[in-house]
Motif scaffolding. Sequence first.
Motif, PDB file in Angstrom:
ATOM      1  N   GLN A   1      -2.003  35.074 -11.282  1.00  0.00           N
ATOM      2  CA  GLN A   1      -2.834  33.933 -11.704  1.00  0.00           C
ATOM      3  C   GLN A   1      -2.885  33.770 -13.220  1.00  0.00           C
ATOM      4  OE1 GLN A   1      -6.032  35.915  -9.740  1.00  0.00           O
ATOM      5  NE2 GLN A   1      -6.403  34.199  -8.372  1.00  0.00           N
ATOM      6  N   ASP A   2      -2.474  34.776 -13.956  1.00  0.00           N
ATOM      7  CA  ASP A   2      -2.634  34.805 -15.405  1.00  0.00           C
ATOM      8  C   ASP A   2      -1.822  33.702 -16.089  1.00  0.00           C
ATOM      9  OD1 ASP A   2      -3.455  37.159 -17.624  1.00  0.00           O
ATOM     10  OD2 ASP A   2      -1.793  35.886 -18.246  1.00  0.00           O
ATOM     11  N   ARG A   3      -2.413  33.060 -17.105  1.00  0.00           N
ATOM     12  CA  ARG A   3      -1.769  31.909 -17.762  1.00  0.00           C
ATOM     13  C   ARG A   3      -1.410  32.169 -19.225  1.00  0.00           C
ATOM     14  NH1 ARG A   3       0.051  29.507 -13.802  1.00  0.00           N
ATOM     15  NH2 ARG A   3       0.183  27.490 -14.847  1.00  0.00           N
ATOM     16  N   ARG A   4      -1.428  33.425 -19.656  1.00  0.00           N
ATOM     17  CA  ARG A   4      -1.260  33.714 -21.082  1.00  0.00           C
ATOM     18  C   ARG A   4       0.117  33.335 -21.619  1.00  0.00           C
ATOM     19  NH1 ARG A   4      -2.243  40.019 -21.179  1.00  0.00           N
ATOM     20  NH2 ARG A   4      -3.533  39.337 -19.414  1.00  0.00           N
ATOM     21  N   THR A   5       1.111  33.223 -20.749  1.00  0.00           N
ATOM     22  CA  THR A   5       2.458  32.930 -21.248  1.00  0.00           C
ATOM     23  C   THR A   5       2.815  31.445 -21.135  1.00  0.00           C
ATOM     24  OG1 THR A   5       3.515  33.427 -19.115  1.00  0.00           O
ATOM     25  CG2 THR A   5       3.241  35.253 -20.669  1.00  0.00           C
ATOM     26  N   ALA A   6       1.810  30.588 -21.011  1.00  0.00           N
ATOM     27  CA  ALA A   6       2.081  29.147 -20.913  1.00  0.00           C
ATOM     28  C   ALA A   6       2.847  28.640 -22.128  1.00  0.00           C
ATOM     29  CB  ALA A   6       0.770  28.376 -20.743  1.00  0.00           C
TER      30      ALA A   6
ATOM     31  N   GLY B   1      -5.141  25.585 -13.660  1.00  0.00           N
ATOM     32  CA  GLY B   1      -4.004  24.678 -13.650  1.00  0.00           C
ATOM     33  C   GLY B   1      -3.679  24.240 -12.229  1.00  0.00           C
ATOM     34  N   LEU B   2      -2.684  23.387 -12.105  1.00  0.00           N
ATOM     35  CA  LEU B   2      -2.237  22.907 -10.796  1.00  0.00           C
ATOM     36  C   LEU B   2      -0.851  23.461 -10.498  1.00  0.00           C
ATOM     37  CD1 LEU B   2      -3.345  19.157 -10.807  1.00  0.00           C
ATOM     38  CD2 LEU B   2      -4.207  20.958  -9.293  1.00  0.00           C
ATOM     39  N   GLY B   3      -0.667  23.929  -9.266  1.00  0.00           N
ATOM     40  CA  GLY B   3       0.634  24.409  -8.825  1.00  0.00           C
ATOM     41  C   GLY B   3       1.475  23.268  -8.288  1.00  0.00           C
ATOM     42  N   ALA B   4       2.252  23.555  -7.253  1.00  0.00           N
ATOM     43  CA  ALA B   4       3.178  22.572  -6.694  1.00  0.00           C
ATOM     44  C   ALA B   4       2.410  21.389  -6.095  1.00  0.00           C
ATOM     45  CB  ALA B   4       4.050  23.231  -5.631  1.00  0.00           C
ATOM     46  N   PRO B   5       2.992  20.187  -6.145  1.00  0.00           N
ATOM     47  CA  PRO B   5       4.260  19.859  -6.811  1.00  0.00           C
ATOM     48  C   PRO B   5       4.082  19.397  -8.266  1.00  0.00           C
ATOM     49  CG  PRO B   5       3.541  17.990  -5.498  1.00  0.00           C
ATOM     50  CD  PRO B   5       2.481  19.053  -5.331  1.00  0.00           C
ATOM     51  N   HIS B   6       2.908  19.643  -8.858  1.00  0.00           N
ATOM     52  CA  HIS B   6       2.603  19.112 -10.197  1.00  0.00           C
ATOM     53  C   HIS B   6       2.988  20.080 -11.324  1.00  0.00           C
ATOM     54  CE1 HIS B   6       0.391  16.161  -7.896  1.00  0.00           C
ATOM     55  NE2 HIS B   6      -0.278  17.138  -7.322  1.00  0.00           N
ATOM     56  N   TRP B   7       2.705  21.372 -11.120  1.00  0.00           N
ATOM     57  CA  TRP B   7       2.997  22.405 -12.118  1.00  0.00           C
ATOM     58  C   TRP B   7       2.475  22.014 -13.506  1.00  0.00           C
ATOM     59  CZ3 TRP B   7       3.884  26.956 -10.278  1.00  0.00           C
ATOM     60  CH2 TRP B   7       4.461  27.072  -9.014  1.00  0.00           C
ATOM     61  N   ASP B   8       1.159  21.845 -13.562  1.00  0.00           N
ATOM     62  CA  ASP B   8       0.491  21.480 -14.815  1.00  0.00           C
ATOM     63  C   ASP B   8      -0.441  22.623 -15.200  1.00  0.00           C
ATOM     64  OD1 ASP B   8      -0.960  20.410 -16.890  1.00  0.00           O
ATOM     65  OD2 ASP B   8      -1.226  18.449 -15.949  1.00  0.00           O
ATOM     66  N   ALA B   9       0.020  23.490 -16.099  1.00  0.00           N
ATOM     67  CA  ALA B   9      -0.754  24.669 -16.492  1.00  0.00           C
ATOM     68  C   ALA B   9      -1.994  24.308 -17.294  1.00  0.00           C
ATOM     69  CB  ALA B   9       0.129  25.626 -17.298  1.00  0.00           C
TER      70      ALA B   9
ATOM     71  N   LEU C   1       9.877  27.107 -14.857  1.00  0.00           N
ATOM     72  CA  LEU C   1       9.341  27.882 -15.970  1.00  0.00           C
ATOM     73  C   LEU C   1       7.823  27.708 -16.002  1.00  0.00           C
ATOM     74  CD1 LEU C   1      11.945  27.400 -18.846  1.00  0.00           C
ATOM     75  CD2 LEU C   1      11.203  29.565 -17.807  1.00  0.00           C
ATOM     76  N   ASP C   2       7.156  28.681 -15.429  1.00  0.00           N
ATOM     77  CA  ASP C   2       5.699  28.640 -15.349  1.00  0.00           C
ATOM     78  C   ASP C   2       5.187  30.061 -15.531  1.00  0.00           C
ATOM     79  OD1 ASP C   2       3.322  26.749 -14.325  1.00  0.00           O
ATOM     80  OD2 ASP C   2       3.016  28.762 -13.511  1.00  0.00           O
ATOM     81  N   PRO C   3       4.002  30.231 -16.168  1.00  0.00           N
ATOM     82  CA  PRO C   3       3.461  31.577 -16.366  1.00  0.00           C
ATOM     83  C   PRO C   3       3.145  32.320 -15.076  1.00  0.00           C
ATOM     84  CG  PRO C   3       1.912  29.880 -17.121  1.00  0.00           C
ATOM     85  CD  PRO C   3       3.209  29.204 -16.879  1.00  0.00           C
ATOM     86  N   TYR C   4       3.177  31.631 -13.948  1.00  0.00           N
ATOM     87  CA  TYR C   4       2.968  32.229 -12.630  1.00  0.00           C
ATOM     88  C   TYR C   4       3.940  33.394 -12.386  1.00  0.00           C
ATOM     89  CZ  TYR C   4       3.120  31.774  -7.401  1.00  0.00           C
ATOM     90  OH  TYR C   4       3.109  31.963  -6.045  1.00  0.00           O
ATOM     91  N   PHE C   5       5.169  33.275 -12.850  1.00  0.00           N
ATOM     92  CA  PHE C   5       6.213  34.226 -12.476  1.00  0.00           C
ATOM     93  C   PHE C   5       6.273  35.426 -13.419  1.00  0.00           C
ATOM     94  CE2 PHE C   5       7.428  29.947 -11.082  1.00  0.00           C
ATOM     95  CZ  PHE C   5       7.304  30.164  -9.708  1.00  0.00           C
ATOM     96  N   SER C   6       6.994  36.464 -12.987  1.00  0.00           N
ATOM     97  CA  SER C   6       6.919  37.769 -13.652  1.00  0.00           C
ATOM     98  C   SER C   6       7.635  37.839 -14.994  1.00  0.00           C
ATOM     99  CB  SER C   6       7.505  38.848 -12.732  1.00  0.00           C
ATOM    100  OG  SER C   6       6.969  38.789 -11.440  1.00  0.00           O
ATOM    101  N   GLY C   7       8.729  37.110 -15.156  1.00  0.00           N
ATOM    102  CA  GLY C   7       9.607  37.309 -16.304  1.00  0.00           C
ATOM    103  C   GLY C   7       8.923  37.174 -17.650  1.00  0.00           C
ATOM    104  N   THR C   8       8.160  36.100 -17.833  1.00  0.00           N
ATOM    105  CA  THR C   8       7.505  35.912 -19.135  1.00  0.00           C
ATOM    106  C   THR C   8       6.333  36.880 -19.305  1.00  0.00           C
ATOM    107  OG1 THR C   8       6.174  34.081 -18.227  1.00  0.00           O
ATOM    108  CG2 THR C   8       8.213  33.502 -19.390  1.00  0.00           C
ATOM    109  N   LYS C   9       5.731  37.327 -18.207  1.00  0.00           N
ATOM    110  CA  LYS C   9       4.689  38.354 -18.283  1.00  0.00           C
ATOM    111  C   LYS C   9       5.289  39.662 -18.808  1.00  0.00           C
ATOM    112  CE  LYS C   9       1.723  36.856 -14.399  1.00  0.00           C
ATOM    113  NZ  LYS C   9       2.257  35.536 -14.067  1.00  0.00           N
ATOM    114  N   LEU C  10       6.443  40.023 -18.251  1.00  0.00           N
ATOM    115  CA  LEU C  10       7.125  41.240 -18.700  1.00  0.00           C
ATOM    116  C   LEU C  10       7.481  41.140 -20.177  1.00  0.00           C
ATOM    117  CD1 LEU C  10       8.610  43.905 -18.473  1.00  0.00           C
ATOM    118  CD2 LEU C  10      10.511  42.688 -17.370  1.00  0.00           C
ATOM    119  N   ALA C  11       8.023  39.998 -20.598  1.00  0.00           N
ATOM    120  CA  ALA C  11       8.378  39.806 -22.009  1.00  0.00           C
ATOM    121  C   ALA C  11       7.140  39.935 -22.896  1.00  0.00           C
ATOM    122  CB  ALA C  11       9.046  38.443 -22.200  1.00  0.00           C
ATOM    123  N   TRP C  12       5.995  39.423 -22.417  1.00  0.00           N
ATOM    124  CA  TRP C  12       4.753  39.524 -23.193  1.00  0.00           C
ATOM    125  C   TRP C  12       4.362  40.984 -23.401  1.00  0.00           C
ATOM    126  CZ3 TRP C  12      -0.022  41.634 -23.082  1.00  0.00           C
ATOM    127  CH2 TRP C  12      -0.976  41.123 -23.959  1.00  0.00           C
ATOM    128  N   ILE C  13       4.447  41.795 -22.348  1.00  0.00           N
ATOM    129  CA  ILE C  13       4.099  43.214 -22.472  1.00  0.00           C
ATOM    130  C   ILE C  13       5.023  43.900 -23.476  1.00  0.00           C
ATOM    131  CG2 ILE C  13       4.072  45.424 -21.244  1.00  0.00           C
ATOM    132  CD1 ILE C  13       3.091  43.923 -18.765  1.00  0.00           C
TER     133      ILE C  13
END
Length: 497
Positions: free
Chosen positions: A103-108, A348-356, A131-143
């Motif tokens: 749920q974390d949005r820090r990588t928006a 934020g809103l998920g599918a189909p809008h994807w508006d963080a 490309l949404d902060p929902y997924f793991s990749g940008t969270k990992l990069a943040w750490i």
Amino acid sequence: MGGYILAIDQGTTSSRAIVFDGNQKVVGSGQREFAQLFPKSGWVEHNLEDIWESVVWSARVALEHAGIGASDLAGIGITNQRETTVVWERESGRSIHNAIVWQDRRTASRCEELKKRGLEETFTAKTGLLLDPYFSGTKLAWILDNVEGARARAARGELCFGTIDTFLIWRLTGGKAFRTDATNASRTLMYNIATNAWDDELLDILNVPKAMLPEVLDCAADFGISLREHLGAAVPIFGVAGDQQAATIGQACFEPGMMKSTYGTGCFALLNTGADMVRSKNRLLTTIAYRLNGETTYALEGSIFIAGAAVQWLRDGLKIISAAPEASDLAAKADPMQDVYLVPAFTGLGAPHWDAEARAAIYGMTRSTGPAEFARAALEAVCYQTRDLLDAMHGDWKNGDSDTVLRVDGGMVASDWTMQRLADILDAPVDRPTILETTALGAAWLAGHRAGVWPDKAGIAKSWARDRRFEPQMDDKTRAAKIAGWRDAVRRTLSAG
């Protein structure tokens, strides 16, 4: 062994463990909640030791309730909250930062930066994700960017990355197994779902060393052996799947065109598209439904961030109910002449809008609007969002049609009022199964089938049983007016609206 399987269901707010017998019946369970950490606005974290302790405690309690020992188990299946990101030390097994929750949005802002560089199409083509902060990749990069020394240590091979399943496998096996399954890997923004491999180009963009990534296996495979010290006997881990994919399996949605929707903290709908990797034109996700015997089955997925969480808001935020089941009774008393809409964009809103950047809003209130109208709006929001997903899926998949029957599970489906309103808004039948623990059942089937003590896909599909079918009862004119009002409310809520 009797066919007993232990399913570990590690969720967002609690960890559960369920023991199934050889007839796929629940014979014991344990559950423990753990703290949700909110260090900043839009940030959500978990303490890994809290999760680990809750998992072991729940598993021991489930075995005790079942009246069996760990030596009676044929295997363990694990299902987990997806996308939640963990980095730990290879040497000690200690995490270097709290888990960053899905749920974390820090990588928006990082996602926006990658979009501005024109990279979203690259990620989507390879991973099926946006490309949404929902997924793991940008969270990992943040750490890696924000924990002192993490990048250098990762480059030296001292750190491990995983989703929750990988961390649990590591801990259960005493660090002997560093593995995940294809469904969890497919949610990281780093895994190519066409080639079924970690993607070097995406890793380079995110600046993630490949050495810190786990081995990816089928959903039913030999993931390692849990040490005797944890449960009382050494037990093989034979099945792993992300929670929504596990629910798809537990609902026996094995044929293309079958669809399930899970109503928990969020809502996640998956439509089985078989071997067809459908590229969405409506900002849905293309994901791996499961991979068995080296063969990949794909799905279209729509993710709604707030479902049951809206009921929690009624209880904990507004304090108009004291327990979740009260929401449907209150909603049934709402004034039918008031059209009140809650757009639950709390994160934020998920599918189909994807508006963080969108934030929650309520429309249509009058002086006489009260708790009953708020309760109805919260429950109806789940129904409207599901309708948005279903329409998008039918628009994307060439074999999709209006004859979809939705199989549902999760805590909210116990409410007859909500399920009837869902059928009314969808204009489609909604089937509630007799076994609501479908996520755990899916993980258990993967392990049980791998262990050779449970039936094959055809057998588990045959055993699926319906508790009740909800048929649409709302007239077309009322439905159309309600949906039009909802879509106007969403349009007003979007950050660019």
